[in-house]
Design a protein around this motif. Structure first.
Motif, short mmCIF file in Angstrom:
data_model
loop_
_atom_site.label_atom_id
_atom_site.label_comp_id
_atom_site.label_asym_id
_atom_site.label_seq_id
_atom_site.Cartn_x
_atom_site.Cartn_y
_atom_site.Cartn_z
N ARG A 107 0.84 -1.20 0.00
CA ARG A 107 0.00 0.00 0.00
C ARG A 107 0.87 1.25 0.00
O ARG A 107 1.96 1.25 0.57
CB ARG A 107 -0.93 0.00 1.21
N GLY A 122 -2.40 -1.67 -3.17
CA GLY A 122 -1.80 -2.87 -3.73
C GLY A 122 -1.83 -2.96 -5.23
O GLY A 122 -1.43 -3.98 -5.79
N ALA A 128 3.05 -1.44 -6.12
CA ALA A 128 3.09 -2.28 -4.92
C ALA A 128 4.47 -2.90 -4.73
O ALA A 128 5.00 -2.93 -3.61
CB ALA A 128 2.03 -3.38 -5.02
#
Length: 205
Positions: A107, A122, A128
């Motif tokens: 995140r 994500g 990510a």
């Protein structure tokens, strides 16, 4: 954005110590990035075993794991699996600040000096993965960082790298020159720059 920093860092910040952004809601978001105030998240008398399980659950959101660990430390319980789970990079600019936060679960949160924000849960995959790479780069620097959290936002042309860990957050702070001369801090900043390039790229890219 950080490109201003890398081009010519040196402007002094005019941000207030307790509120780096003009909008109150942004200051609330900024404070939440550090996941260091469990508050009433777990209620008055949670089951320590449940909180401990949350802290060590690799499938749980990184910030939740950090908050669980913070609660455990505050109540005399060491986290079962202390880990570095995030990094927050703050760069003071004229009248405001750029803040980039990355977590071990991929995140990402970004608050720009103009008040714009970006949130990545994500995805996309390259963002990510770069977030995870940034956090991994901070592991080696954690032991050399200052365990004391400053009471004010970074200022006077200084940047701050806050490494978020279940054992407690630690801070590296200094000028661009001093950070880039630090063998442990430099890789963190460089990976942060790479992440920022992905975060602020045009939507059509």
């Amino acid at each position: 954005m950080f490109k201003k920093l890398f081009a010519a860092l040196g402007v002094g910040s005019r941000t207030r110590a307790d509120a780096p952004y003009a909008k109150d809601e942004l200051n609330v978001v900024h404070r939440m990035l550090f996941a260091d105030d469990a508050g009433q998240l777990f209620g008055d008398a949670p089951d320590v075993r449940v909180v401990q399980a949350m802290a060590q659950d690799a499938t749980e959101e990184s910030r939740v794991r950090l908050l669980a660990a913070q609660w455990l430390r505050a109540h005399g319980h060491a986290p079962a699996a202390p880990q570095v789970l995030g990094v927050v990079i703050e760069v003071p600019l004229e009248h405001s600040m750029d803040t980039l936060a990355a977590y071990a679960d991929g995140r990402v949160r970004y608050i720009g000096q103009d008040g714009g924000t970006a949130v990545f849960e994500g995805a996309p995959e390259d963002v990510a993965q770069q977030a995870k790479t940034l956090v991994a780069a901070a592991v080696a620097a954690y032991g050399a960082a200052n365990p004391h959290k400053p009471a004010h936002a970074p200022h006077n042309g200084r940047m701050r790298l806050t490494i978020l860990a279940q054992e407690g957050n630690r801070v590296l702070e200094g000028s661009l020159h001093s950070i880039m001369q630090d063998a442990l801090a430099k890789p963190v900043l460089e990976q942060g720059r790479s992440l920022l390039q992905l975060v602020v790229r045009p939507a059509s890219a």
